[in-house]
Design a protein around this motif. Structure first.
Motif, PDB file in Angstrom:
ATOM      1  N   LEU A  60     114.187  30.500 -41.408  1.00 38.80           N
ATOM      2  CA  LEU A  60     115.428  30.426 -40.636  1.00 38.80           C
ATOM      3  C   LEU A  60     115.665  31.714 -39.866  1.00 38.80           C
ATOM      4  CD1 LEU A  60     118.033  28.856 -39.976  1.00 38.80           C
ATOM      5  CD2 LEU A  60     119.057  29.884 -42.015  1.00 38.80           C
ATOM      6  N   PHE A  61     115.413  32.846 -40.522  1.00 33.68           N
ATOM      7  CA  PHE A  61     115.616  34.142 -39.855  1.00 33.68           C
ATOM      8  C   PHE A  61     114.660  34.304 -38.669  1.00 33.68           C
ATOM      9  CE2 PHE A  61     114.625  38.674 -39.368  1.00 33.68           C
ATOM     10  CZ  PHE A  61     115.894  39.173 -39.113  1.00 33.68           C
ATOM     11  N   VAL A  62     113.406  33.947 -38.864  1.00 26.54           N
ATOM     12  CA  VAL A  62     112.407  34.071 -37.801  1.00 26.54           C
ATOM     13  C   VAL A  62     112.779  33.188 -36.611  1.00 26.54           C
ATOM     14  CG1 VAL A  62     110.013  33.545 -37.189  1.00 26.54           C
ATOM     15  CG2 VAL A  62     110.518  34.761 -39.322  1.00 26.54           C
ATOM     16  N   VAL A  63     113.180  31.953 -36.893  1.00 28.19           N
ATOM     17  CA  VAL A  63     113.568  31.032 -35.822  1.00 28.19           C
ATOM     18  C   VAL A  63     114.801  31.560 -35.078  1.00 28.19           C
ATOM     19  CG1 VAL A  63     114.499  28.723 -35.357  1.00 28.19           C
ATOM     20  CG2 VAL A  63     112.528  28.992 -36.868  1.00 28.19           C
ATOM     21  N   ALA A  64     115.771  32.090 -35.823  1.00 29.12           N
ATOM     22  CA  ALA A  64     116.980  32.628 -35.196  1.00 29.12           C
ATOM     23  C   ALA A  64     116.654  33.800 -34.279  1.00 29.12           C
ATOM     24  CB  ALA A  64     117.978  33.057 -36.276  1.00 29.12           C
ATOM     25  N   VAL A  65     115.813  34.704 -34.754  1.00 28.67           N
ATOM     26  CA  VAL A  65     115.446  35.877 -33.943  1.00 28.67           C
ATOM     27  C   VAL A  65     114.684  35.445 -32.685  1.00 28.67           C
ATOM     28  CG1 VAL A  65     114.011  37.955 -33.865  1.00 28.67           C
ATOM     29  CG2 VAL A  65     115.449  37.501 -35.863  1.00 28.67           C
ATOM     30  N   ALA A  66     113.748  34.514 -32.847  1.00 29.59           N
ATOM     31  CA  ALA A  66     112.968  34.050 -31.696  1.00 29.59           C
ATOM     32  C   ALA A  66     113.872  33.419 -30.647  1.00 29.59           C
ATOM     33  CB  ALA A  66     111.907  33.044 -32.159  1.00 29.59           C
ATOM     34  N   HIS A  67     114.801  32.589 -31.081  1.00 27.16           N
ATOM     35  CA  HIS A  67     115.710  31.946 -30.123  1.00 27.16           C
ATOM     36  C   HIS A  67     116.627  32.971 -29.462  1.00 27.16           C
ATOM     37  CE1 HIS A  67     114.404  28.128 -31.883  1.00 27.16           C
ATOM     38  NE2 HIS A  67     115.000  27.533 -30.869  1.00 27.16           N
ATOM     39  N   ALA A  68     117.100  33.938 -30.220  1.00 29.84           N
ATOM     40  CA  ALA A  68     117.959  34.974 -29.641  1.00 29.84           C
ATOM     41  C   ALA A  68     117.224  35.746 -28.550  1.00 29.84           C
ATOM     42  CB  ALA A  68     118.441  35.927 -30.735  1.00 29.84           C
ATOM     43  N   LEU A  69     115.987  36.114 -28.832  1.00 30.63           N
ATOM     44  CA  LEU A  69     115.210  36.895 -27.861  1.00 30.63           C
ATOM     45  C   LEU A  69     114.889  36.084 -26.612  1.00 30.63           C
ATOM     46  CD1 LEU A  69     112.731  38.714 -30.287  1.00 30.63           C
ATOM     47  CD2 LEU A  69     114.687  39.713 -29.091  1.00 30.63           C
ATOM     48  N   VAL A  70     114.418  34.853 -26.800  1.00 28.97           N
ATOM     49  CA  VAL A  70     113.987  34.072 -25.639  1.00 28.97           C
ATOM     50  C   VAL A  70     115.180  33.596 -24.821  1.00 28.97           C
ATOM     51  CG1 VAL A  70     113.856  31.778 -26.728  1.00 28.97           C
ATOM     52  CG2 VAL A  70     112.323  32.353 -24.846  1.00 28.97           C
ATOM     53  N   VAL A  71     116.302  33.292 -25.459  1.00 30.62           N
ATOM     54  CA  VAL A  71     117.494  32.909 -24.699  1.00 30.62           C
ATOM     55  C   VAL A  71     117.966  34.076 -23.832  1.00 30.62           C
ATOM     56  CG1 VAL A  71     119.961  32.386 -24.891  1.00 30.62           C
ATOM     57  CG2 VAL A  71     118.308  31.059 -26.190  1.00 30.62           C
TER      58      VAL A  71
END
Length: 247
Positions: free
Chosen positions: A53-64
């Motif tokens: 969940l943390f990895v997915v959240a960070v990835a989405h935050a960065l790419v957004v």
């Protein structure tokens, strides 16, 4: 109620609209590719629930954050809920908003099809409600999370009196997306974006709970756009100065 402009069919062939649609397709494609790709990788590597969940959240935050900034020509919507919120605030015509939404769905589908191929046919995870979460709970999760996203978009990007945060908008929007995934990912999946949910569902042909990820985000995005525009932005000019039919 803020003025909603219908626009005209001529918009679809205007050079600025075509350019915006190309940019919107590219940025939405790259956003979905990175976001869904991270989810696939987390599943494939067997990450535990919290780490995944943390990895997915960070990835989405960065790419957004990156794609919102890169998509300045189109506005970097990446999301039909954002498009609807801006439509209800009078910042985009009905015609262009429809074109944007179709564009976003096509881009998301293309990104997931390519991911399916590049990963050797691995399963593309869809958004669905977690065990114990009912339909009403799921819709409310998505309404609240998407409302917070659109309220932030209005406050730090759209509002002409955004002040000293001008220029930091894309990064801060990414932060909100990441925080919302951490908050709601374990319950509704924290989509906040019908296009982000559509691509995986289309490629996997698994439409379980899919309607939730349209109803919730569109209600939340529409409410945020209407409320912020109605009560917090002081109008000193027309949002859409060209002559379009309105209702």
């Amino acid at each position: 109620m803020p003025k909603i402009s219908l626009g005209t069919s001529r918009e679809a062939v205007q050079p600025d609209c075509i350019k915006a649609l190309v940019v919107e397709f590219v940025t939405t494609f790259l956003f979905v590719f990175a976001g869904v790709g991270t989810s696939v990788a987390a599943d494939e590597m067997g990450a535990n629930t919290l780490v995944g969940l943390f990895v997915v959240a960070v990835a989405h935050a960065l790419v957004v954050g990156a794609m919102t900034s890169a998509g300045r020509i189109s506005g970097g919507h990446l999301n039909p809920a954002v498009t609807l919120g801006l439509l209800l605030g009078g910042h985009i015509t009905v015609v262009r908003s429809i074109l944007y939404c179709i564009d976003q769905l096509l881009a998301s589908s293309a990104a997931c099809i390519l991911l399916k191929y590049l990963t050797g046919g691995l399963s593309i995870p869809i958004h669905s409600l977690k065990s114990g979460v009912g339909f009403l709970q799921g819709v409310l999760w998505e309404v609240i999370l998407t409302f917070s996203l659109l309220f932030t978009v209005y406050a730090i990007v759209v509002d002409p009196k955004k002040g000293s945060i001008d220029g930091l908008g894309p990064m801060l929007i990414g932060f909100v997306v990441g925080a919302n995934i951490l908050a709601g990912g374990a319950f509704s999946g924290a989509s906040m974006n019908p296009a982000r949910s559509f691509g995986p569902a289309f490629v996997s042909w698994d439409w379980t709970d899919h309607w939730v990820y349209w109803v919730g985000p569109l209600i939340g995005g529409g409410l945020a756009g209407y409320i912020y525009e109605k009560f917090f932005i002081v109008k000193t000019y027309a949002s859409l100065p060209h002559e379009d039919e309105a209702f």
